[in-house]
Design an enzyme around this catalytic site. Sequence first.
Site, PDB file in Angstrom:
ATOM      1  N   HIS A 154       0.819  -1.227   0.000  1.00  0.00           N
ATOM      2  CA  HIS A 154       0.000   0.000   0.000  1.00  0.00           C
ATOM      3  C   HIS A 154       0.845   1.265   0.000  1.00  0.00           C
ATOM      4  CE1 HIS A 154      -4.064  -1.788   0.737  1.00  0.00           C
ATOM      5  NE2 HIS A 154      -3.293  -2.832   0.999  1.00  0.00           N
ATOM      6  N   ASP A 362       3.638   9.270  -1.265  1.00  0.00           N
ATOM      7  CA  ASP A 362       2.425   8.563  -0.847  1.00  0.00           C
ATOM      8  C   ASP A 362       2.223   7.405  -1.800  1.00  0.00           C
ATOM      9  OD1 ASP A 362       0.171   8.210   0.739  1.00  0.00           O
ATOM     10  OD2 ASP A 362      -0.422  10.311   0.576  1.00  0.00           O
TER      11      ASP A 362
END
Length: 456
Positions: A154, A362
């Site tokens: 992730h 991110d």
Amino acid sequence: MGRLIAISNRTAADASARAGGLAVAVWESLTATGGIWFGWSGNIVKDTPAAPDVFTDEGVEFVVTDFTEAEHDGFYLQFANRVIWPIFHYRVDLAHFGNTDFETYAAVNERIASLVVPRLEKGDSVWVHDYHFLLMGDYLRRGGWTGPIGFFLHIPFPSPEIFKALPEHEQIARAMCEYSVLGFQSETDRSNFVRYLTENYDAIDDGDGWIGVFGRRIRVNAYPIGIQADAFEKAAISARAKTASSRIGKFLGGRQLVLGVDRMDYSKGLPQRFEAVGKLFDHFPATRGKVSVTQIAPPSRSKVEEYRDLRIQLDELAGRINGDYGDLDWIPLRYLARSYDRRELAGLYRIARICLVTPLRDGMNLVAKEFVMAQDPEDPGVLILSEFAGAAEQLSDALIVNPHDTYHVAETIYRGLEMSLEERKERWGKLRRTVVEQDISWWRQKFLDDLDADLA
Ligand code: GDG
């Protein structure tokens, strides 16, 4: 497809945890195909954990284990969150290398694998999630499981030069290559991983998603995670959302809202964002008194020390900006270190003229996608998005910025405030199409199709 076996640190054993991205995707898959979800119970015990807690909810079996204090510290707080997290977010300077933390990390991966293996049946597919369990595939193989195992990361995968700062990089990379399917959020992450393997271990990239390395063939691809687009769209017009919009509307008093929503983490670029806001008021005087910036920043539980440092920085920056520009009836910038219900967040997104999503790194960033889905089609807001968020690969119709270039971010905020309704609608329409088409079900299906192909 047979049963799905999911493994993640946090599970959605508690129904209230089924609201967010990963939990929804895994939960939907498990309820559709039947299966088991392994993970941490959330409890910490002094020493030896009891047998795992096993229970069933809506046909999904949960097997969750407590962590000992030593496991919680060495595995979770230290190696996962103070070594892997910073390095994978390109912050080698923030990594704390302890002597025994990797051993604890490996031992927890092994212990959970030992709970999984005896419960596996022929035809099952295993899906492992995130940076807590990079070694899980290897331990499942050592336990004798030869069926398909998928892994989805992730968070970003760093460039090889950064990854090699991790003393155990080779051991970790070899273990990762035991998975059948390795999923990353973006093409950048995928190519970083593949470059690491080709440069160091003569891996062959077949160019069609397959890699040959360490005598095996594995599928390595980008699977950008999506959100539950339709549900979020509905949340934005719920009663709870409307109440939140009208509460903040009173505070705004007709001014335009510039909004940020991020867990308080150094990867999210909050100090740089605040500096950009300072430059907005410094260099674009027309915005003074006309714009209010609100940053929602719920504290992270896992990074206590870094969180304290970040708070000090943010307090200082906000203090200076508000001291310089604030007035009796205007607070230029405020941040709220607490969390809100997701329908309330949706209501805030909906009335924001601009959403600032400017992380330094991110994996994906779901806030960007939620903001898009929450907009009023007749008066959509503007998304300002960091080029270093995985989401930038899909959402190229946002205003893309380098978060380190704070003057440019300030200029871009100004540009967003001035943007015509026509341009806002055009950009938003394209963004919305992408978020709807590549939603959470699309992501899950894309990954599981590849994992299934391994069974055939
Ligand atoms: C990791 C990766 C990747 C935030 N404040 C509140 C709240 N949130 C919700 C947001 C959003 C989620 O938390 C944050 O998701 P992000 O994607 O922005 O970031 P991470 O938490 O760092 O997630 C990331 C993600 O995994 C999925 O793969 O995109 O790159 O770092 O959904 O809305 N939710 C509520 N109250 C808040 O105050 N209810």
